[in-house]
Design a protein around this motif. Structure first.
Motif, PDB file in Angstrom:
ATOM      1  N   ASP A   1     102.223 100.668   7.877  1.00  0.00           N
ATOM      2  CA  ASP A   1     101.921 100.573   6.417  1.00  0.00           C
ATOM      3  C   ASP A   1     100.982  99.925   5.678  1.00  0.00           C
ATOM      4  O   ASP A   1     100.404 100.335   4.680  1.00  0.00           O
TER       5      ASP A   1
ATOM      6  N   CYS B   1     105.029 110.630   5.814  1.00  0.00           N
ATOM      7  CA  CYS B   1     106.284 110.673   6.800  1.00  0.00           C
ATOM      8  C   CYS B   1     106.026 109.536   7.984  1.00  0.00           C
ATOM      9  O   CYS B   1     104.918 109.454   8.281  1.00  0.00           O
ATOM     10  N   HIS B   2     107.342 109.083   8.135  1.00  0.00           N
ATOM     11  CA  HIS B   2     107.063 107.999   9.241  1.00  0.00           C
ATOM     12  C   HIS B   2     107.626 108.457  10.668  1.00  0.00           C
ATOM     13  O   HIS B   2     107.596 107.512  11.573  1.00  0.00           O
ATOM     14  N   SER B   3     108.401 109.519  10.984  1.00  0.00           N
ATOM     15  CA  SER B   3     108.960 109.832  12.035  1.00  0.00           C
ATOM     16  C   SER B   3     108.603 111.297  12.243  1.00  0.00           C
ATOM     17  O   SER B   3     108.340 112.318  11.524  1.00  0.00           O
TER      18      SER B   3
ATOM     19  N   ASP C   1     100.748 107.080  13.815  1.00  0.00           N
ATOM     20  CA  ASP C   1     101.443 106.866  14.887  1.00  0.00           C
ATOM     21  C   ASP C   1     101.395 107.992  15.925  1.00  0.00           C
ATOM     22  O   ASP C   1     101.683 109.094  15.749  1.00  0.00           O
TER      23      ASP C   1
ATOM     24  N   THR D   1     102.834 108.482   9.583  1.00  0.00           N
ATOM     25  CA  THR D   1     102.157 106.959   9.505  1.00  0.00           C
ATOM     26  C   THR D   1     102.861 105.857  10.456  1.00  0.00           C
ATOM     27  O   THR D   1     104.295 106.131  10.496  1.00  0.00           O
TER      28      THR D   1
END
Ligand SMILES: CC(=O)[C@@H](O)[C@H](O)COP(=O)(O)O
Length: 260
Positions: A106, A76-78, A112, A103
């Motif tokens: 990358d 997951c990035h958000s 984050d 994250t």
């Protein structure tokens, strides 16, 4: 280790990804003595080449191990993605536990931490018990505790790198700064000696995956990690000697030898 009111009989938490086969994974988990396994919703739920049923079969397999499951939000990035994944995990596995990963980069899979704190706040307000994968930054750690996290999981090194403890100084500071918070070194462990070093620093547990799954013999490596974690903890509890710069004779000599 006690976390969110649960006493865990093992200080090793194991990942379930990357094993050569489900059978080897199962054997490795048993050999590790782990009481908690982490499972990725995103990686296992896709249709993939084996079809949509493969994800369900994998979850059933993990559930059948009879261990506590710690679903994770890997990939997951958000904030939005992580929160939705956590909510889905709660339905699939019926647990309020979530290993929260968001994250931010990358190349290093560095978290984050801004999104992490925000997602942690949203999830704890929604009744989740959050295990945040974070860096060793003390300010971020404080914010995560303020957000309701009762455990912190700083990285040893980037996920999958096998580098061990990149910043032992910072990990030691974190231990000293939060003496009463359960701390778990998560990620980057490559060798049993790395796991033992984390435990010798006074960490409560270690979470690892790649080092076991990608070993030539995952089952043997799982056993080695189990012993390393136990040995590191025993050493910590035994109050190790201080290192010194100069020699100190370990065979004290009294008087002068008399030669005939
Ligand atoms: C499985 C899992 O949750 C990983 O994201 C975890 O952080 C372990 O990292 P390693 O694979 O480096 O041990």
């Amino acid at each position: 280790m006690r976390v969110y009111g649960v006493e865990l009989p093992s200080r090793l938490l194991l990942g379930t990804a990357l094993y050569p086969s489900p059978a080897i994974m199962t054997e490795a988990i048993r050999a590790s003595g782990a009481a908690v396994v982490t499972v990725s919703l995103r990686r296992e739920s896709g249709a993939g080449e084996q079809g949509a049923g493969a994800g369900q079969r994998f979850w059933d397999l993990v559930r059948d191990l009879g261990l506590r499951v710690l679903p994770n939000t890997a990939g997951c990035h958000s904030v939005k993605e992580a929160v939705l994944t956590a909510q889905m995990a709660r339905e699939v596995f019926g647990t309020p536990w979530i290993k929260l990963e968001v994250t931010g980069d990358d190349d290093t899979l560095q978290p984050d931490v801004f999104a992490l704190v925000e997602a942690a706040r949203i999830l704890t307000a929604d009744g989740f018990q959050v295990f945040p994968y974070t860096t060793e930054d003390l300010v971020v750690a404080g914010r995560l505790l303020d957000a309701g996290c009762e455990v912190l999981m700083p990285w040893g090194a980037p996920i999958g790198s096998g580098r061990g403890l990149n910043n032992p100084y910072a990990l030691r500071s974190m231990r000293a700064h939060f003496p009463n918070v359960p701390l778990v070194v998560d990620a980057g462990i490559g060798l049993p000696s790395h796991a033992a070093a984390a435990m010798e620093l006074g960490y409560d547990a270690v979470l690892l995956n790649t080092a076991v799954a990608k070993a030539g013999d995952p089952v043997a490596m799982a056993g080695a990690m189990r012993r390393a974690v136990e040995a590191g903890r025993m050493a910590y509890e035994a109050d190790p000697m201080e290192a010194r710069d100069m020699a100190a004779p370990s065979t004290p000599v009294f008087g002068t030898a008399a030669f005939a």
